[in-house]
Enzyme design. Structure first.
Site, mmCIF file in Angstrom:
data_model
loop_
_atom_site.group_PDB
_atom_site.id
_atom_site.type_symbol
_atom_site.label_atom_id
_atom_site.label_comp_id
_atom_site.label_asym_id
_atom_site.label_seq_id
_atom_site.Cartn_x
_atom_site.Cartn_y
_atom_site.Cartn_z
ATOM 1 N N ASN A 1 0.832 -1.197 0.000
ATOM 2 C CA ASN A 1 0.000 0.000 0.000
ATOM 3 C C ASN A 1 0.870 1.252 0.000
ATOM 4 O OD1 ASN A 1 -2.636 1.529 0.571
ATOM 5 N ND2 ASN A 1 -1.346 2.179 2.286
ATOM 6 N N GLU A 2 0.666 2.084 -0.990
ATOM 7 C CA GLU A 2 1.305 3.404 -1.035
ATOM 8 C C GLU A 2 2.804 3.329 -0.753
ATOM 9 O OE1 GLU A 2 -0.828 6.134 1.479
ATOM 10 O OE2 GLU A 2 -2.676 5.948 0.328
ATOM 11 N N ASN B 1 -5.674 5.109 -4.504
ATOM 12 C CA ASN B 1 -6.151 5.789 -3.307
ATOM 13 C C ASN B 1 -6.280 7.271 -3.630
ATOM 14 O OD1 ASN B 1 -5.832 3.288 -2.180
ATOM 15 N ND2 ASN B 1 -4.085 3.830 -0.895
ATOM 16 N N TYR C 1 -7.622 15.724 0.578
ATOM 17 C CA TYR C 1 -6.240 16.134 0.379
ATOM 18 C C TYR C 1 -6.163 16.840 -0.976
ATOM 19 C CZ TYR C 1 -5.260 12.748 4.087
ATOM 20 O OH TYR C 1 -5.244 12.044 5.262
ATOM 21 N N TRP D 1 -12.461 4.609 2.834
ATOM 22 C CA TRP D 1 -11.503 4.721 3.935
ATOM 23 C C TRP D 1 -12.147 5.577 5.000
ATOM 24 C CZ3 TRP D 1 -7.386 1.988 4.991
ATOM 25 C CH2 TRP D 1 -6.670 2.349 6.136
ATOM 26 N N LYS E 1 -11.462 9.320 9.882
ATOM 27 C CA LYS E 1 -12.192 9.060 8.638
ATOM 28 C C LYS E 1 -13.172 7.897 8.739
ATOM 29 C CE LYS E 1 -8.450 10.791 5.673
ATOM 30 N NZ LYS E 1 -7.374 10.803 6.677
#
Length: 874
Positions: A429-430, A493, A499, A584, A605
């Site tokens: 992930n990321e 994502n 953001y 999320w 979140k």
């Protein structure tokens, strides 16, 4: 040739439970102490009488609490925690295996002072053979050192993935510990924590399913031994539907046995519609027919496919994956949660109407996989590899880190191979997040390619995936590495509206953004791996467009979260090629890098609060959008009780076509519910208490709000998302405006992955000469007008102004006109106040004849600006 009756009797005999394997959960009797750096507690005679007495599962950490600042219950210590307890040896000739469902992060284990092994990784089961270290009787001492130190150079965890993440790495024996007693001949327990039995559907049609079952066998004795392996498939009622029996000559060491079985007229595991489960039972017997070992595993007969243009298919039928991501922690418990906690989480997810869960960002506990199997929930199972593919400051993945990532990938797959709920294996992930932020160099491709190759070798039957946040997006021009395409599928994502530039209006570009990515990667199945925004249940806004979002700070009004989800889901639900989307996140979760909303060390979140007690409004939006079997009606904003404005838009979520509203028994009327959203615009509240009742079909829901201000007065804090009580007067957040952007005078600039102490705080600017400083902490620039609903009559309008940027008169000036009045020319905040960052006011009379008080702004130089408005009836 045997008769059918004889075969039935034989099958029953093979399916009869064997008693040879014994399992005793080691829950109580543990002593614990944190902070001992040497290995002295490993000695059997060590005096632990002064240690804490604990029950496993256990963590010494507690993180995440309501309010600003950590309360006195918090323990964020990272380091070494020791556990000790006594152990009884089994009968002679048996093997003793200690099974740890997880220990965070690195675990070293001693028995009677002899070290029997180490495990590196916080999320997976591991087993160690304690036999040779045991003495007869019950005086044996097991000592475990669990080390969740930060991965600094020289620490035991420096190479153990994940090296970082937006979640707390709780320390301890946070999942169960079990003492297993087995015969020297047994189904292998040393197979990366896996069950030793692995079944998959090799061919499937309506008439027949061909199931291949591979069993790994262990002979820990010194001689070859004759045995037999019986493999049985049982239906949900325990009836035998297929059997295979074969002899095996087991040499010392490990070997494999493979059986192929056919299930006639198979009933498919069909997700939420019909999560039908068979079971595989494998039994090992010696040459005399005595049962030595038995393992049962779930079997779901189903097929999965993902197409880049047509989406996800379960059993040949299209299924849009709509679901949530889940962290495994909860308030006051951390990771040391019980089966009942897993069950509560699953029940909340099922109630929501989701059909899939992303297990973020690591291997989660077996009980949750089992619940997913039983409930028909599709799982995205994920390796705990986040943010970086090498230690900070290092570009290439060190060999030790590569080996650890591969070991944890193998554990993830083998331990969960048999769960039909698992649809895909995620390799990370990321992973370029830190390099994208300029915190470290990165060369991620070799590691990600190695992990994908490993996953495909371990399990060719399932697709691989990965989630990315940080590759060049449409319109970007840079040389960041593109990892999309390494795995079979990719999840992007994307947090548009959260953001970014800081305004929720950006969310409306989500579908276009995804469509551009779809064009960029033809032939690659794409999902929306994460999306959403924060929602603090004690913070509220009157208008989600009123100010700038504090995405890693405060405040984070609950209505912002709801709006982002409304706009996001209603864009992506119609993208037929998008095979899935994961909110999320399902629950608020602990994170050391978060100071936001109305909590500390909590990522806000979640659709549900950290303690699982509050379903946020956004939860009910998805319930209305996703839940087909149950009628839904939910009035939003119930926690925003003390209202700043008498005229409000009332909102509800419902899967019914229409809903009606009343206020204090006064009928407001019916409205259409479009895309699960019902809106009654411009509803006027009564002075004092207001009871709102919504109805749709047979459902009703209510809310109680209060308006305590003067009947026709209006007080607005411009440029902000939250209101405040100032000098006894309740001001609402910015509302009724046209044009412009809101901003704070002082914004806390915080990089959530920066080194401690390196966060940059804006200089604390103060507007001088303000009798009420709270009115000058935010402002709206570029405003065109305010159109405020009020009763007809005469009003006094006071505009609060200051100059935040310009350093001379004449650089910002604008005309102002209010209802019934003449224009006031060239209002210059700098000139009026006598300088920059000084308070000024302009008071104008107004006459309202049509129920709307209008304040018009016309640019002369620079952009019109405003920090607060007072409208007072005369």
């Amino acid at each position: 040739m045997r008769s059918a009756a004889a075969i039935w009797v034989l099958a029953l005999a093979l399916a009869a439970p064997a008693k040879a394997r014994e399992a005793e959960q080691l829950a109580d009797g543990w002593s614990f102490r944190f902070g001992i750096a040497d290995e002295s507690p490993a000695a059997p005679g060590y005096d632990d009488s002064g240690w804490d007495k604990v029950v496993v599962p256990h963590t010494w950490n507690r993180l995440g609490n309501p309010g600003v600042g950590r309360d006195d219950t918090i323990n964020a210590d990272r380091g070494m925690g020791w556990y000790r307890r006594s152990l009884c040896a089994p009968a002679k000739g048996k093997r003793t295996i200690l099974e740890f469902d997880a220990a965070s992060i690195v675990a070293d284990v001693w028995v009677n002072g002899t070290k029997i092994g180490r495990h590196e990784g916080a999320f997976s089961r591991f087993r160690l053979d304690a036999t040779d270290a045991l003495k007869p009787g019950c005086g044996n001492v097991v000592a475990v050192r669990a080390d969740n130190s930060k991965p600094d150079e020289g620490s035991a965890t420096w190479h153990v993935v994940p090296l970082s993440g937006d979640f707390m790495m709780f320390g301890g024996l946070y999942r169960p510990v079990t003492q297993l007693t087995v015969d020297p001949l047994h189904i292998d327990l040393m197979d990366h924590g896996g069950p030793g039995v692995y079944g998959h559907v090799a061919a499937l049609d309506d008439a027949q399913a061909r199931v291949v079952v591979k069993t790994r066998l262990a002979n820990t004795g010194a001689k070859r031994a004759a045995a037999s392996v019986a493999t049985t498939i049982l239906d949900a009622d325990g009836r035998v539907v297929a059997t295979d029996s074969r002899k095996a000559a087991l040499a010392p060491g490990r070997t494999e046995s493979e059986a192929q079985l056919s299930v006639a007229n198979p009933r498919r595991w069909d997700g939420l519609a019909d999560p039908y489960l068979y079971r595989i039972a494998v039994e090992l017997r010696d040459a005399k027919g005595r049962a030595l070992d038995r393992v049962e595993q779930p079997l779901g007969i189903r097929s999965i496919a993902i197409d880049a243009e047509k989406g996800f298919f379960l059993n040949g039928k299209p299924l849009k994956l709509q679901g949530v991501s889940r962290h495994q922690d909860r308030y006051a418990k951390g990771w040391a949660i019980a089966d009942a906690d897993h069950a509560e989480d699953m029940a909340l997810i099922r109630e929501l109407g989701a059909n899939t869960v992303r297990l973020s960002h690591y291997n989660q506990a077996t009980p949750f996989y089992e619940l997913a199997d039983k409930n028909g929930m599709i799982l995205w199972a994920e390796l705990g590899l986040v943010n970086q593919t090498a230690p900070k400051g290092v570009k290439d993945t060190p060999p030790a880190m590569l080996a650890n990532a591969e070991a944890q990938m193998t554990e993830l797959i083998r331990q969960n191979y048999n769960h039909p709920s698992v649809a895909m294996w995620s390799i990370g992930n990321e992973v370029t997040n830190w390099s994208w932020k300029g915190l470290t160099p990165s060369n991620p491709r070799p590691l990600m390619e190695a992990l994908n190759t490993l996953a495909k070798r371990e399990d060719p039957t399932r697709p691989t995936t990965m989630a990315t946040c940080c590759e060049p997006m449409p319109g970007d021009k840079d040389e960041r590495p593109i990892l999309s395409g390494i795995a079979d599928t990719v999840g992007f994502n994307l947090y548009l509206g959260w953001y970014g530039k800081g305004y929720v209006a950006e969310v409306d570009g989500l579908a276009a953004h995804l469509t551009e990515l779809h064009k960029r990667f033809p032939g690659l199945p794409i999902s929306l791996g994460e999306y959403g925004g924060g929602g603090a249940i004690s913070q509220h806004t009157d208008n989600v467009h009123g100010g700038k979002i504090m995405n890693v700070s405060r405040p984070q009004p609950e209505e912002i979260e709801s709006y982002i989800h409304e706009r996001s889901w209603n864009q992506v639900k119609g993208l037929g090629w998008l095979y899935g989307a994961w909110v999320w996140q399902m629950f608020d979760a602990a994170s050391e890098v978060r100071e936001e909303g109305d909590a500390t060390d909590v990522n806000t979140k979640g659709l549900v609060s950290f303690d699982r007690k509050v379903r946020k409004d956004a939860y009910y939006f998805y319930k209305a959008a996703w839940q087909a079997k149950e009628p839904v009606l939910h009035l939003t904003g119930k926690r925003y009780v003390d209202r700043a404005y008498r005229t409000v838009d009332v909102r509800a979520y419902s899967n019914q076509p229409k809903a009606k509203l009343s206020v204090n028994g006064r009928e407001i009327g019916w409205t259409d519910c479009v895309d699960a959203i019902c809106v009654w615009p411009g509803v006027k509240l009564d002075a004092g208490e207001n009871k709102l009742v919504a109805a749709a079909g047979s459902l009703t829901d209510s809310a109680e709000w209060r308006y305590a201000g003067r009947a026709e007065d209006v007080h607005i804090l411009s440029g902000t998302l939250t209101g405040a009580v100032v000098g006894g007067t309740r001001y609402g957040s910015d509302n009724f405006f046209e044009g412009g952007n809101g901003a704070p005078l002082n914004r806390f600039r915080r990089e959530i992955y920066a080194a401690p102490g390196s966060e940059k705080q804006d200089p604390q600017l103060v507007v001088a000469g303000a009798s009420k400083p709270e009115l000058y902490r935010n402002y709206r620039t570029g405003v065109a007008a305010y159109r405020v609903p009020v009763a007809n009559g005469r009003y006094r309008v006071t505009l609060h102004l200051f100059e935040p940027v310009e350093d001379a008169a004449g650089k910002r000036a604008f005309d102002v006109t209010v209802s019934g009045g003449k224009a006031t020319r060239k209002v210059d905040p700098f000139a009026l106040a006598g300088g920059k960052l000084k308070a000024a006011t302009v008071t104008l009379p107004a006459v309202v004849r049509d129920g709307v008080l209008v304040i018009d702004f016309k640019k002369v130089a620079g952009e019109p600006i405003l920090s607060a408005v007072d409208i007072v009836a005369e």
